[in-house]
Write a protein that holds these residues in place. Structure first.
Motif, short mmCIF file in Angstrom:
data_model
loop_
_atom_site.label_atom_id
_atom_site.label_comp_id
_atom_site.label_asym_id
_atom_site.label_seq_id
_atom_site.Cartn_x
_atom_site.Cartn_y
_atom_site.Cartn_z
N ASP A 251 0.86 -1.18 0.00
CA ASP A 251 0.00 0.00 0.00
C ASP A 251 0.90 1.24 0.00
N ILE A 252 1.18 1.74 -1.20
CA ILE A 252 2.11 2.87 -1.35
C ILE A 252 1.45 3.92 -2.23
N ASP A 253 1.53 5.18 -1.80
CA ASP A 253 1.00 6.28 -2.61
C ASP A 253 1.86 6.46 -3.85
N VAL A 254 1.21 6.56 -4.99
CA VAL A 254 1.91 6.67 -6.27
C VAL A 254 2.08 8.13 -6.66
N LEU A 255 3.34 8.55 -6.83
CA LEU A 255 3.62 9.87 -7.38
C LEU A 255 3.81 9.77 -8.89
N ASP A 256 4.63 8.80 -9.33
CA ASP A 256 4.94 8.64 -10.74
C ASP A 256 5.33 7.19 -11.01
N ALA A 257 4.57 6.51 -11.86
CA ALA A 257 4.80 5.09 -12.12
C ALA A 257 5.81 4.84 -13.24
N THR A 258 6.43 5.90 -13.79
CA THR A 258 7.39 5.73 -14.87
C THR A 258 8.51 4.78 -14.46
N GLY A 259 8.73 3.75 -15.27
CA GLY A 259 9.86 2.85 -15.03
C GLY A 259 9.68 1.83 -13.94
N ALA A 260 8.50 1.74 -13.32
CA ALA A 260 8.32 0.79 -12.22
C ALA A 260 8.53 -0.65 -12.67
N GLY A 261 8.07 -0.97 -13.90
CA GLY A 261 8.28 -2.32 -14.41
C GLY A 261 9.74 -2.65 -14.61
N GLY A 297 10.38 10.07 -12.12
CA GLY A 297 11.21 9.41 -13.12
C GLY A 297 11.31 7.93 -12.92
N GLY A 298 12.09 7.28 -13.80
CA GLY A 298 12.28 5.84 -13.71
C GLY A 298 13.63 5.50 -13.14
N ALA A 299 14.71 5.93 -13.81
CA ALA A 299 16.05 5.55 -13.41
C ALA A 299 16.39 6.02 -12.00
#
Length: 351
Positions: A251-261, A297-299
């Motif tokens: 259960d984590i608040d999402v700021l930016d899902a870029t690059g999570a995969g 961001g992702g990286a």
């Protein structure tokens, strides 16, 4: 084992990412939206490279940098700040580094197979095909313990060479803009040790109607099959050990899902190289991906051992501590320096 081998071999397209967060919705024509959330830094294949390097893996990246500000900044961050080996990479004169502007938007429900991907972000990219292909960059690829790849409709010659070298291939796949989801792509899994698609991709390519059914089909094609499920966690089968695991998301608040995969994939590889049981590998990857979405961001959102250690020290929920108790024996004594997250703007280059 040759200690000089890279732990992870990577190749792919690099982007300079500019991510805007805190948006209530997408802008409409003629409208201007102000937001106070922004971060920038390397993206694309850099997501995997930084995530792997921050877990202490020797990471070798073959990519192309433009000879512009964006390329120079990404090169400096990857080589100087993050310790990624760029000896296989090239700087292309006159070629512009691809730039992506990502708008992090309120998340919608997951799509049906073959539908539109979840609208948790909208991307606008400027770029051109790089002057060097993956096969040209790799040539005869160096021996490596693993390679993390995004397989595409057109097979890459270097991938077969790497597999023949004994490199274990961990593969993901991108969204198919044609929505054809050709099963022919799955033929490349014969070269792979593991395959880690998300549930929409897995169901579309296998022509199944549930993540578990897709997992069953993929498990017949590759030794380790993983299906990521976003907010529902992940499921996996390891045919080499006979293990099955299913873990929920945190259960984590999402700021930016870029690059999570990408962070998920690199973390799964790190745990796999450690010889961890499947459930621990899966929980660790879900945790790392979850921690990454709290930052831009992702990286540069990748948590590394430092971020995982800080999270573990902060956990008070008894259930979570039981589920992740294995971390007490996995986190190294030296977790490294604090990670550097994506800045609002890159530092100035003073004369």
């Amino acid at each position: 084992m040759d200690d000089d081998r890279p732990d992870v071999l990577l190749t792919g397209l690099l982007f300079y990412d500019l991510v805007l967060t805190g948006l209530g919705g997408p802008p409409t024509p003629g409208e201007e939206i102000w937001t106070d959330g922004m971060g920038c830094g390397p993206g694309g294949i850099a997501n995997l490279a930084v995530a792997a390097s921050r877990f202490g893996l020797r990471t070798s990246l073959a990519t192309v940098f433009g000879d512009d500000f964006y390329g120079a900044h990404c090169h400096e961050v990857l080589a100087g700040q993050e310790g990624v080996d760029l000896s296989l990479s090239r700087v292309a004169e006159g070629w512009p580094t691809p730039v992506t502007v990502a708008l992090a938007l309120p998340r919608s429900r997951p799509p049906a197979p073959g539908g539109t991907p979840s609208h948790d972000r909208a991307l606008v990219t400027h770029g051109q095909e790089p002057p060097y292909s993956q096969d040209a960059l790799m040539g005869d690829p160096p021996e490596a313990r693993t390679a993390l790849v995004h397989i595409e409709a057109e097979p890459r010659e270097w991938l077969a060479k790497a597999a023949a070298n004994g490199t274990r291939i961990y593969a993901d796949v991108g969204w198919d803009p044609t929505r054809q989801w050709s099963p022919d792509l799955l033929e490349q899994l014969a070269l792979c040790h593991a395959f880690l698609p998300n549930e929409a991709e897995a169901m579309a390519y296998t022509r199944t109607d549930s993540p578990l059914a897709a997992l069953g089909t993929l498990a017949e094609l590759v030794p380790v099959a993983v299906v990521t499920r976003g907010g529902d966690g992940a499921v996996a089968v390891d045919q080499t050990t006979g293990e099955y695991a299913e873990v929920p998301a945190l259960d984590i608040d999402v700021l930016d899902a870029t690059g999570a995969g990408d962070v998920f994939g690199a973390s799964f590889v790190a745990a796999s190289l450690g010889g961890w049981p499947l459930e621990e590998r899966l929980r660790f990857a879900v945790l790392a991906a979850g921690l990454s979405v709290r930052h831009h961001g992702g990286a540069l959102a990748a948590p590394g051992w430092y971020g995982v250690d800080r999270w573990w020290r902060s956990v008070t929920d008894p259930e979570v501590r039981r589920a992740y108790g294995f971390l007490a024996g996995r986190i190294p004594a030296d977790v490294g320096p604090p990670v550097r997250y994506a800045p609002v703007t890159p530092p100035a280059r003073l004369p």
